[in-house]
Write a protein that holds these residues in place. Structure first.
Motif, PDB file in Angstrom:
ATOM      1  N   TYR A 118      -6.098 -30.955 -15.537  1.00  0.00           N
ATOM      2  CA  TYR A 118      -5.093 -30.086 -16.166  1.00  0.00           C
ATOM      3  C   TYR A 118      -4.062 -29.644 -15.153  1.00  0.00           C
ATOM      4  CZ  TYR A 118      -8.595 -29.751 -19.820  1.00  0.00           C
ATOM      5  OH  TYR A 118      -9.495 -30.068 -20.809  1.00  0.00           O
TER       6      TYR A 118
ATOM      7  N   SER B 150      -7.772 -24.067 -22.468  1.00  0.00           N
ATOM      8  CA  SER B 150      -7.408 -25.416 -22.888  1.00  0.00           C
ATOM      9  C   SER B 150      -8.624 -26.338 -22.838  1.00  0.00           C
ATOM     10  CB  SER B 150      -6.291 -25.954 -21.999  1.00  0.00           C
ATOM     11  OG  SER B 150      -5.885 -27.228 -22.417  1.00  0.00           O
ATOM     12  N   PHE B 151      -9.428 -26.222 -21.787  1.00  0.00           N
ATOM     13  CA  PHE B 151     -10.650 -27.017 -21.685  1.00  0.00           C
ATOM     14  C   PHE B 151     -11.628 -26.651 -22.796  1.00  0.00           C
ATOM     15  CE2 PHE B 151     -15.045 -27.457 -20.309  1.00  0.00           C
ATOM     16  CZ  PHE B 151     -15.087 -28.795 -19.959  1.00  0.00           C
TER      17      PHE B 151
ATOM     18  N   ASN C 231      -2.256 -38.365 -21.001  1.00  0.00           N
ATOM     19  CA  ASN C 231      -1.774 -37.377 -21.967  1.00  0.00           C
ATOM     20  C   ASN C 231      -0.962 -37.996 -23.094  1.00  0.00           C
ATOM     21  OD1 ASN C 231       0.399 -38.012 -20.371  1.00  0.00           O
ATOM     22  ND2 ASN C 231       0.976 -35.902 -19.926  1.00  0.00           N
TER      23      ASN C 231
ATOM     24  N   SER D  71     -11.823 -34.106 -16.605  1.00  0.00           N
ATOM     25  CA  SER D  71     -10.613 -33.767 -17.344  1.00  0.00           C
ATOM     26  C   SER D  71      -9.701 -33.009 -16.388  1.00  0.00           C
ATOM     27  CB  SER D  71     -10.965 -32.908 -18.559  1.00  0.00           C
ATOM     28  OG  SER D  71      -9.854 -32.748 -19.394  1.00  0.00           O
TER      29      SER D  71
ATOM     30  N   PHE E  17      -8.018 -37.715 -18.977  1.00  0.00           N
ATOM     31  CA  PHE E  17      -9.449 -37.601 -19.218  1.00  0.00           C
ATOM     32  C   PHE E  17     -10.077 -38.920 -18.798  1.00  0.00           C
ATOM     33  CE2 PHE E  17     -13.110 -38.550 -21.922  1.00  0.00           C
ATOM     34  CZ  PHE E  17     -13.921 -37.473 -21.617  1.00  0.00           C
TER      35      PHE E  17
ATOM     36  N   GLN F 167      -3.442 -30.896 -20.536  1.00  0.00           N
ATOM     37  CA  GLN F 167      -4.326 -31.943 -20.053  1.00  0.00           C
ATOM     38  C   GLN F 167      -3.495 -33.133 -19.588  1.00  0.00           C
ATOM     39  OE1 GLN F 167      -6.977 -33.904 -22.865  1.00  0.00           O
ATOM     40  NE2 GLN F 167      -8.566 -33.976 -21.301  1.00  0.00           N
TER      41      GLN F 167
END
Length: 159
Positions: free
Chosen positions: A82, A41-42, A126, A80, A91, A88
């Protein structure tokens, strides 16, 4: 004999309490075993970056494990966050004082003229809601002043 048994029993419970508190204190710890779904995902968003990963517990009673990637992006320190499923949560990127909304700067100058700003962040959650968080030490306590995207004061919190 009874007294030493009671003392030993008491020490055992104190030790168990300290161990459980140490496991759930919410502080960040360096993480080397990030779940693949979180790393993917990152990398889907920040593919060219090489983050340092941390884990910490957050939420009510510090029961939600989250993964934090700290890295440099566009010459800014970024973070970031998660969840365990790779979603996520938030950020955050550092911003310069001149980049803060005018309302936030005026508020800080009026309310806290003698307290230097330690950290200023632009935070996107998000749901793409943008807020600004300004960290200052007030009476030796770190406080975060939260402002809307437009610079309106929302709240102050302790981390």
């Amino acid at each position: 004999m009874k007294t030493s048994f009671k003392n030993l029993f008491l020490l055992f419970f104190i030790f168990c309490g300290l161990v459980s508190q140490a496991q759930n204190d919410g502080r960040s710890r360096i993480e080397r075993n990030v779940p693949l779904v979180v790393a993917e995902s990152f990398n889907a968003v920040f593919s060219a970056k090489d983050p340092v990963w941390f884990t910490r517990y957050q939420g009510e009673n510090n029961q939600e494990l989250v993964y934090e990637a700290k890295f440099i992006f566009n010459n800014r320190y970024c973070k970031s966050v998660y969840d365990f499923n790779g979603n996520q949560i938030v950020f955050a990127a550092t911003v310069d004082y001149r980049e803060l909304p005018e309302g936030a700067r005026k508020y800080m100058e009026e309310k806290y003229p003698f307290f230097p700003i330690v950290e200023a962040l632009m935070v996107t959650d998000n749901e793409n809601q943008v807020t600004y968080e300004i960290g200052v030490y007030i009476d030796n306590q770190y406080m975060i002043q939260v402002f809307s995207k437009e610079g309106d004061f929302i709240k102050n919190t302790k981390p």
